[in-house]
Design a protein around this motif. Sequence first.
Motif, mmCIF file in Angstrom:
data_model
loop_
_atom_site.group_PDB
_atom_site.id
_atom_site.type_symbol
_atom_site.label_atom_id
_atom_site.label_comp_id
_atom_site.label_asym_id
_atom_site.label_seq_id
_atom_site.Cartn_x
_atom_site.Cartn_y
_atom_site.Cartn_z
ATOM 1 N N UNK A 170 0.843 -1.211 0.000
ATOM 2 C CA UNK A 170 0.000 0.000 0.000
ATOM 3 C C UNK A 170 0.873 1.255 0.000
ATOM 4 N N UNK A 171 1.853 1.271 0.904
ATOM 5 C CA UNK A 171 2.732 2.439 1.005
ATOM 6 C C UNK A 171 3.624 2.568 -0.232
ATOM 7 N N UNK A 172 4.219 1.453 -0.672
ATOM 8 C CA UNK A 172 5.147 1.518 -1.812
ATOM 9 C C UNK A 172 4.427 1.987 -3.075
ATOM 10 N N UNK A 173 3.176 1.564 -3.212
ATOM 11 C CA UNK A 173 2.436 1.906 -4.438
ATOM 12 C C UNK A 173 1.769 3.275 -4.329
ATOM 13 N N UNK A 174 2.082 4.001 -3.270
ATOM 14 C CA UNK A 174 1.486 5.330 -3.108
ATOM 15 C C UNK A 174 -0.013 5.242 -2.852
ATOM 16 N N UNK A 175 -0.435 4.190 -2.120
ATOM 17 C CA UNK A 175 -1.845 4.059 -1.756
ATOM 18 C C UNK A 175 -2.730 3.616 -2.904
ATOM 19 N N UNK A 176 -2.154 2.918 -3.854
ATOM 20 C CA UNK A 176 -2.973 2.477 -4.998
ATOM 21 C C UNK A 176 -3.357 1.005 -4.940
ATOM 22 N N UNK A 177 -2.526 0.169 -4.297
ATOM 23 C CA UNK A 177 -2.767 -1.283 -4.360
ATOM 24 C C UNK A 177 -2.945 -1.860 -2.953
ATOM 25 N N UNK A 178 -4.070 -2.545 -2.758
ATOM 26 C CA UNK A 178 -4.294 -3.248 -1.488
ATOM 27 C C UNK A 178 -4.343 -4.734 -1.804
ATOM 28 N N UNK A 179 -3.201 -5.397 -1.634
ATOM 29 C CA UNK A 179 -3.097 -6.792 -2.078
ATOM 30 C C UNK A 179 -2.214 -7.580 -1.123
ATOM 31 N N UNK A 180 -2.355 -8.896 -1.210
ATOM 32 C CA UNK A 180 -1.480 -9.803 -0.471
ATOM 33 C C UNK A 180 -1.331 -11.048 -1.329
ATOM 34 N N UNK A 181 -0.598 -12.039 -0.828
ATOM 35 C CA UNK A 181 -0.470 -13.294 -1.577
ATOM 36 C C UNK A 181 -1.111 -14.414 -0.768
#
Length: 497
Positions: A170-181
């Motif tokens: 979330x932080x690295x993508x500038x708040x664009x991606x909320x994901x996990x594996x």
Amino acid sequence: MTRFVLAIDQGTTSSRAILFDEAMAVVAIAQQEFLQYYPQSGWVEHDPEDIWTSVVETVRAVLRKADVGADQVAAIGIANQRETVVLWDRQTGKPIHNAIVWQDRRTARACEALKAEGVEPLVSEKTGLILDPYFSGTKIAWLLDHVDGARGRAEKGELLAGTIDSFLIWRLSGGRVHATDATNASRTLLFNIVENRWDDALLDVFNVPASLLPTVHDCAADFGETDSALFGHAIAICGVAGDQHAATIGQACFQPGMVKATYGTGCFAVLNTGTDLVRSQNKLLSTIAYRLNGETTYALEGSIFVAGAAVQWLRDGLGLIKTAEESGQLAQEADGDQRVYLVPAFVGLGAPYWDADARGAIFGLTRATGPRELAMAALESVAYQTADLLDAMHRDWSEGETPVLRVDGGMVVSDWTMQRLADLLDAPVDRPVIQETTALGAAWLAASFVGMWPDRDAFAGTWRCDRQFLPAMNAATRSERLDGWRDAVSRTLSRPA
Ligand SMILES: Nc1ncnc2c1ncn2[C@@H]1O[C@H](COP(=O)(O)OP(=O)(O)O)[C@@H](O)[C@H]1O
Ligand SMILES: O=P(O)(O)OC[C@H](O)CO
């Protein structure tokens, strides 16, 4: 232009950034420790801002050290401490509380209450896990119920939840991606590992709103890209796995029956069981080893909460040693005839006992016991606990003998500990040349996704042994010592096993 792959290994006590080249060689490493918070007995927290800062700074440092620009990095792979959870504000990205760490036992009572309601069989059936405070589900519920206004805000969709990988993405993508594996999801108690999805019945049991949860991908997938302002150029995030799963990959344990154990803060032994979900009869966990190209490979796992943490206790708690390395030197000089047992149940006991209320104990002290024998007992406790896990694995895994144990993690540099491990297991212990296996596994996920590194089988063929430790203890001594350990554990448990 030479291309590199970057692994972020976000562990319990430190964050590391490791840069690999096209030939899979380590080019540079940067590491930063961060503070541990122990607000009450059995509670463990991290400040998510410390984690974030340590990750950004180590990535910048490793690029600087290697004189590599972000535009030369083909992909990032993330491996992370598992189960630790953060809840944050969707708008600002600010955490609403410290992260509750996997070792934290504050939800022991909540787990007992759920067991009393009789939901454990349903939870275990769907998740492969045990109802224990170790996992994320009850930690998320605790945050929702104890941080002012959190539940209401969650229900309005204002908050997001995640394990550390999700928070970093979330932080690295500038708040664009909320994901996990799938591996991280499989540690939450909310994810159905048979059907590979968040499970409504489990969300109900743990009272967690679905809107909080991230999208679940394969371990090698498109997880977005970093905000270009962070490192000077956007970098694709293409690999994510919980650190123990990344280590399983880095150790190339791709065949059913292969087993690795990682000795960091805790110790985690993972046995690949292939595409079959094997249910343990001996209190091991069933979990997702990795999910690649939509195919799930399962594992049996034994989780020990205190391994290297016992060495940290010798150093920081007792002041017996100044550096972790000194523990092996002291143990080497110890009186081997003394039977001193340390049961390091500092935060309860994990597999195969699962006793959240047990607390640590030392047995066999005499007037002759000194720092050397305590160091020996601390290092031996790691070997004894592994023996318990492998014993359970042998009983669960009927496909024949488990082969040699592949080991990694911060503790495996200790030759004394590895030799004692082989002695007490009565089995060979293999230490690989590349001991940064967690980072290697994360890097392989990302690099194979962008077509930079070899495929799985070719990658497995590159695994090399640095040193094999062979058992050298006679059977009578081994069995007498293991009996002593089991007696010590039985006297430490808060209730009969
Ligand atoms: N030479 C050594 N002998 C014994 N233990 C060691 C040695 N070096 C490091 N450790 C232990 O290894 C742990 C660090 O390993 P690491 O894999 O970095 O952990 P984590 O990923 O959990 O933060 C620490 O708990 C430390 O006490
Ligand atoms: O930080 P480590 O290496 O001790 O790993 C922590 C585990 O992922 C907890 O389940």
